[in-house]
Design a protein around this motif. Structure first.
Motif, short mmCIF file in Angstrom:
data_model
loop_
_atom_site.label_atom_id
_atom_site.label_comp_id
_atom_site.label_asym_id
_atom_site.label_seq_id
_atom_site.Cartn_x
_atom_site.Cartn_y
_atom_site.Cartn_z
N GLU A 32 -4.62 2.97 -4.13
CA GLU A 32 -3.77 3.05 -2.94
C GLU A 32 -2.76 1.92 -2.81
O GLU A 32 -2.08 1.81 -1.79
N SER A 90 0.84 -1.19 0.00
CA SER A 90 0.00 0.00 0.00
C SER A 90 0.88 1.24 0.00
O SER A 90 2.06 1.19 0.36
N GLU A 91 0.30 2.35 -0.40
CA GLU A 91 1.07 3.60 -0.43
C GLU A 91 1.60 3.94 0.96
O GLU A 91 2.72 4.44 1.11
N ASN A 92 0.82 3.63 2.00
CA ASN A 92 1.26 3.92 3.37
C ASN A 92 2.44 3.05 3.81
O ASN A 92 3.14 3.40 4.75
#
Length: 253
Positions: free
Chosen positions: A216, A178-180
């Motif tokens: 995302e 994920s981007e996070n």
């Protein structure tokens, strides 16, 4: 103390015997896809049409991409000729290359081969891995954790998961990145001393899984780090994970 020792002695040996002996699998286990070209109807694309993730190609020889496959078996139910199935006994699915995860009708599937040369000398007897859960649902993580229990005892092969990337020989990635988690993935990889390995486990870490092309996520780790071993599944069976790791370090051929 004596009572505890006697009880433990009566309990006997509990660790599974693999790879010295076959490991029993659950009745509903879905392993290596099996495609029988002799049964495949001319021009029939029912399996490809039924696949919700487009992992089956019916142009030319019928192929199935295990890196994308979630092993849902919708293709099996859709095939009117029983030409496609999933093995109930073959859990040896890992590959050293992304292209190697493709199963082709009428061709034998070749599982992962061992590291070469200096890498095998360094990691063949002792391999320490740092797990990075890069946005996964925790299914792959749970099946990986099983390997540390008394029934599997991954440590007896010299393979262990460690708390710090600076103590690791490689990175074990689950989840679609994920981007996070992108920055954490890259920072972990940078912190592992050279030479280092990258192992990706599960459809998400290989290709994005059911989250593929979501805004995302980054469709797996391939675009960020070089991958040395791909372990397919959603989630992979603990036996599939163990077999892939043992093949990587030359303990299974």
């Amino acid at each position: 103390m004596l009572k505890a020792l006697l009880t433990r002695f009566r309990q006997g040996h509990r660790t599974m015997a693999y790879p010295d002996a076959p490991q029993p699998l659950p009745a509903r286990f879905r392993g290596l896809p099996v495609i029988e070209p002799a049964r495949c109807g001319d021009g029939c694309r029912a399996c490809a049409a039924a696949c919700p993730y487009g992992c089956i190609s019916a142009s030319g020889s019928l192929t199935l991409d295990m890196g994308t496959c979630l092993f849902c078996a919708d293709c099996v139910a859709a095939c009117p000729h029983d030409a496609i199935s999933f093995s109930a006994t073959d859990a040896c699915l890992a590959s050293r290359t992304r292209e190697g995860l493709t199963v082709t009708a009428g061709e034998e599937y070749h599982a992962a081969v061992a590291l070469e040369g200096e890498l095998l000398r360094l990691f063949g007897r002792s391999l320490k891995l740092r797990e990075v859960s890069a946005g996964g649902c925790n299914a792959c993580e749970a099946d990986t954790n099983v390997l540390s229990t008394i029934g599997w005892d991954l440590g007896r092969f010299g393979i262990q998961f460690v708390a710090s990337p600076r103590h690791a020989d490689g990175m074990f990635v689950t989840g679609p990145v994920s981007e996070n988690m992108r920055e954490a993935l890259l920072a972990t990889y940078a912190a592992i001393p050279e030479p280092k390995l990258v192992i990706v486990a599960g459809a998400c870490a290989i290709n994005g899984g059911p989250f593929k092309d979501h805004a995302e996520v980054h469709n797996g780790a391939d675009g960020f780090v070089p991958v040395d071993l791909y372990i397919p599944g959603c989630p992979p069976s603990p036996l599939t994970i163990l077999d892939g790791l043992l093949r990587l370090v030359g303990r299974v051929k």
